[in-house]
Scaffold this motif. Structure first.
Motif, PDB file in Angstrom:
ATOM      1  N   GLY A 154       0.849  -1.176   0.000  1.00 53.06           N
ATOM      2  CA  GLY A 154       0.000   0.000   0.000  1.00 53.06           C
ATOM      3  C   GLY A 154       0.880   1.218   0.000  1.00 53.06           C
ATOM      4  O   GLY A 154       1.995   1.210  -0.481  1.00 53.06           O
TER       5      GLY A 154
ATOM      6  N   PRO B  67      -9.260  -0.854  -3.681  1.00 53.40           N
ATOM      7  CA  PRO B  67      -8.082  -1.548  -3.147  1.00 53.40           C
ATOM      8  C   PRO B  67      -8.379  -2.335  -1.877  1.00 53.40           C
ATOM      9  O   PRO B  67      -7.837  -3.430  -1.686  1.00 53.40           O
TER      10      PRO B  67
ATOM     11  N   GLU C 230     -10.081  -5.514  -2.889  1.00 53.83           N
ATOM     12  CA  GLU C 230      -9.123  -6.431  -3.509  1.00 53.83           C
ATOM     13  C   GLU C 230      -8.251  -7.100  -2.458  1.00 53.83           C
ATOM     14  O   GLU C 230      -7.991  -8.308  -2.510  1.00 53.83           O
TER      15      GLU C 230
ATOM     16  N   VAL D 246      -1.433  -4.545  -3.397  1.00 55.24           N
ATOM     17  CA  VAL D 246      -2.496  -3.764  -4.023  1.00 55.24           C
ATOM     18  C   VAL D 246      -1.995  -2.356  -4.261  1.00 55.24           C
ATOM     19  O   VAL D 246      -1.178  -1.827  -3.509  1.00 55.24           O
ATOM     20  N   THR D 247      -2.493  -1.767  -5.316  1.00 54.62           N
ATOM     21  CA  THR D 247      -2.180  -0.380  -5.622  1.00 54.62           C
ATOM     22  C   THR D 247      -3.213   0.508  -4.953  1.00 54.62           C
ATOM     23  O   THR D 247      -4.423   0.320  -5.153  1.00 54.62           O
ATOM     24  N   ALA D 248      -2.757   1.457  -4.149  1.00 51.74           N
ATOM     25  CA  ALA D 248      -3.672   2.311  -3.391  1.00 51.74           C
ATOM     26  C   ALA D 248      -3.362   3.768  -3.679  1.00 51.74           C
ATOM     27  O   ALA D 248      -2.714   4.454  -2.873  1.00 51.74           O
TER      28      ALA D 248
END
Length: 822
Positions: free
Chosen positions: A42, A591, A594, A607-609
């Motif tokens: 994150g 996110p 996910e 995850v891309t946050a």
């Protein structure tokens, strides 16, 4: 409702040198480097925040000062008696696979602990729910009303059981089927005969036909039940004298008198091991009390000791979530508790009617040739306490009634089909299933709640009295807001608005539609949210309260922590496949969705946050974890994310330890609402976690204190806690455990994972903690590889229950089965 107490400390795996630094801290953003070992990825700590930016590698070695107190059976209460881990498994209860840990469950931290002589030290049980003077504390509380309703229902169940089978008098001899079964247990345990030969499969008990079930007694309205009275002062005084003679603290007298009832002093004097009925008292403490009281007559082979230890082990197993234990595991645990003849102790307990024995056929085990010749199948012998046996049998009967009954007409089949056609996907499937079935299961994450909401609206339009029951007030209020946002609910309609209550409020009568003349709930459709939190006693009471022809929908996320109380009702029903099951296909968005979905599948994904929805804050030790947590809640999250401190909750694995709820709450109070704590450690404005009954948590805030007690505001409701109950029912509530937080969601959540918490982590715990966040999640990470390992390798601990066997349809003669599918 469960009545288990809170937990004791669970030691961690050890703490490395706090000064060590392995050089794993990084200066780059978390999104680039990710989490060590495939961990969470994150953003770094929010802009300007207290935590140094870095990845989730768990930089450095962790050094918690003190063991982390594992959360468990009594999550939500302020008492510390009993020993359970976060997923509901008790250190003092059964070990994984149904066994009982021989040295499980140390003495509760805030109650009696073992002294050098084995006697009970001075103190009071933290799980004490009544005032120490035996009074009822004024007006009947919500918890007392709920307990009264449960007591009435339990009496009704026991009466029905007595009509089917004569009672076993205490001290009497067994006869008939019970005697045969007891003899069979002895034969199997001694090795004289194989279990498949001893236990011939009995004819199945007939299920209720249920299209038109016969009238049956109902649970009376809680208002009609009287609040439980405390023990008489003279009884308490007499018990106090017996305790003093045995060297036990006199402060335990009210609890002993309440636990043993009328004639408590005679019972305790005649059998000192009856002291084990008091929550928090350990076997070695009861042994010390018995040695002083009995002198030379006291011995390890005393049959009273064996019976008391057997019942105590079953009670500890219930704290772990088991409704019964396999007989071999129970006798092995008795042997490890220095009971010389475990089989004799078990048989004596059964003969006295203090426990019940059952045998369940093992369908998955291939039968031997000898068993086939004798028309027998392998079985397992289970032993359990009567209260949970009655609850599971009552629940199975009630579920069979719902499954086999024709639901009450509410609109025509074409009306239901039109409603389903207006919906899409799994929402339409749910409507069609409820149209023709009395019991339906619905699974899914937070986003899936829109489907039961749509069902409630459509059912109201079709003329059904539809209600929803949530596990907590936060869940109730959140679902009510969801209902109001539905486009269908905003359309003009003469149908009444769907109503929402809590399960506890519905059963106690404090919330809900009220009761019919026969005592059943005045509704046609009930949707229960957070169904995994239903224990067997609450579920039995709920199902028995439904009127004939009612529809029941159990909805929930099967990946969260199971109930605090014994049983795993929702999981057992899903495995039994006795009714329609609708799996929602709505994923949780963003996110956070996910990340949580991956945890449920056993993967800790990166995850891309971009909006800082997920932030990882690595720490080296518990002291740093507390420091970073306070800065996140008080400064970083409000400034960078825009979520004020009062809308942020902290979640940690346990109450004890250097970064448990106690330490975190003390630090957060000092920063956010400093004060002298003149009212039992509390001040106006303090956030609190109020437990009206063990296993239930109501977040709230202190309003004021006066002669009546501490005044709270809990989800808009005004609550007064008498001063004598403040210590046992209240904790500060800035930091919670995952079991306390289940059923609620907050805009921002800070999950604290100090190094000494590694042992208490599991996939359900991580899933539950992470999924409480609606907008932002910060993870104060000090467990290194323990986090991805827990997600990948540590599922929920198994629980031994009888419900799956009770839910099986009656066996048929193979010659009569025609055209049946497997």
């Amino acid at each position: 409702m469960s009545t288990e107490p809170e937990t004791t400390e669970q030691t961690g795996p050890g703490t490395p040198d706090p000064g060590a630094d392995d050089g794993l801290r990084h200066d780059g953003p978390v999104g680039e480097s990710g989490a060590s070992g495939g961990g969470v990825s994150g953003n770094s700590a929010p802009e300007g925040g207290a935590a140094a930016e870095g990845d989730a590698s768990g930089a450095g070695t962790s050094a918690g000062s003190g063991a982390s107190e594992a959360e468990g059976a009594g999550e939500g209460g302020a008492s510390d008696g009993g020993a359970t881990s976060e997923d509901g498994a008790s250190e003092a209860g059964a070990a994984s696979g149904g066994g009982v840990a021989p040295d499980a469950g140390g003495a509760p931290e805030d109650s009696a602990s073992a002294g050098g002589s084995g006697s009970v030290e001075d103190g009071r049980s933290g799980a004490e729910a009544e005032p120490s003077d035996g009074s009822d504390g004024g007006k009947r509380s919500e918890a007392e009303a709920e307990l009264a309703a449960q007591r009435v229902e339990r009496e009704r169940i026991e009466q029905r059981r007595a009509e089917r089978k004569g009672p076993i008098e205490s001290g009497g001899k067994l006869s008939g089927t019970a005697a045969d079964l007891l003899a069979a247990v002895r034969a199997v345990e001694s090795g004289e005969k194989p279990s498949a030969i001893v236990f011939a499969e009995p004819g199945p008990a007939p299920r209720r036909p249920a299209p038109e079930p016969a009238p049956r007694p109902r649970t009376v309205a809680p208002e009609a039940a009287t609040a439980p009275a405390g023990p008489a002062p003279e009884t308490v005084q007499a018990v106090r004298r017996v305790l003093a003679r045995g060297g036990a603290p006199e402060a335990l007298a009210p609890q002993v008198a309440a636990a043993l009832g009328e004639g408590a002093e005679e019972r305790l004097h005649a059998d000192p091991w009856q002291l084990l009925h008091v929550t928090g008292v350990r076997p070695e403490q009861a042994d010390g009390f018995a040695r002083v009281l009995l002198g030379a007559e006291c011995g390890p082979d005393d049959e009273r000791r064996g019976r008391a230890f057997t019942v105590w082990l079953l009670e500890q197993a219930a704290l772990a979530g088991h409704t019964a234990l396999e007989a071999p595991a129970l006798t092995a645990a008795l042997a490890q508790r220095a009971v010389p003849d475990p089989e004799a102790a078990l048989n004596g307990t059964l003969a006295e009617g203090e426990a019940l024995v059952f045998q369940d056929a093992l369908e998955d085990t291939p039968a031997t040739e000898e068993a086939d010749e004798d028309d027998g199948r392998p079985v397992r012998v289970l032993v359990g306490l009567e209260r949970y046996a009655l609850a599971e049998e009552s629940l199975a009967d009630g579920l069979a009634r719902l499954i086999n009954s024709a639901p009450k007409e509410g609109g025509s089949a074409s009306d239901w089909e039109r409603a389903a056609a207006s919906a899409q996907g799994s929402a339409a499937e749910l409507l069609r299933a409820v149209a023709g079935h009395g019991l339906v299961l619905h699974t899914g994450g937070e986003a899936s709640r829109v489907e039961p909401a749509r069902l409630l609206v459509e059912a109201g339009r079709l003329g059904l009295r539809a209600w929803t029951a949530a596990h907590s007030p936060l869940g109730r209020d959140g679902f009510g807001q969801l209902l109001g946002r539905l486009p269908q609910a905003q359309e003009p309609s003469e149908a009444p608005e769907p109503a929402v209550a809590t399960v506890a409020g519905l059963l106690s009568g404090a919330e809900g539609p009220g009761r019919n003349e026969d005592g059943s709930l005045a509704l046609d459709l009930l949707v229960v949210l957070d169904a995994p939190q239903l224990d067997v006693e609450t579920a039995a009471l709920l199902v028995e309260s439904l009127p004939d022809g009612a529809r029941l929908v159990l909805a929930g996320d099967p990946a969260v922590l199971w109930s605090v109380g014994p049983g795993r009702v929702f999981a057992d029903l899903l495995a039994a496949r006795v009714c329609p099951q609708i799996a929602s296909r709505l994923p949780d968005p963003g996110p956070l969705g996910e990340l949580v979905s991956g945890v449920g599948a056993g993967e800790l994904n990166q995850v891309t946050a971009p909006g800082k929805e997920v932030v990882i804050v690595p720490v080296r030790d518990a002291g740093e974890a507390v420091h970073r947590t306070v800065q996140l809640v008080a400064d970083s999250v409000p400034r960078a994310i825009g979520v004020p401190a009062e809308q942020t909750v902290v979640i940690t694995p346990g109450h004890g330890g250097a970064a448990g709820t106690r330490s975190l709450n003390a630090a957060l109070k000092e920063r956010l609402n400093p004060g002298p704590g003149r009212f039992g450690g509390f001040d106006p404005g303090d956030r609190i976690a109020y437990s009206p009954a063990p296993g239930r948590t109501l977040p709230g805030q202190v309003v004021k204190a006066d002669a009546e007690g501490l005044h709270l505001s809990c989800s808009g409701a005004h609550v007064v806690v008498p001063k004598e109950r403040v210590e046992s029912q209240l904790r500060h509530g800035w930091a919670l455990t995952a079991h306390q937080a289940v059923g609620g969601r907050w805009p921002a959540v800070v999950v604290v994972l100090p190094g000494d918490a590694a042992k208490g982590l599991s996939r359900p715990w991580v899933y539950t903690a992470f999924s409480r966040a609606a907008r932002h999640l910060s993870v104060v990470h000090g467990v290194e590889q323990a986090l991805p390992r827990a997600v990948a390798e540590i599922p929920a601990r198994p629980r031994t229950t009888r419900l799956p066997a009770l839910l099986k349809p009656p066996a048929q003669d193979p010659g009569t089965q025609e055209g049946t599918a497997g």
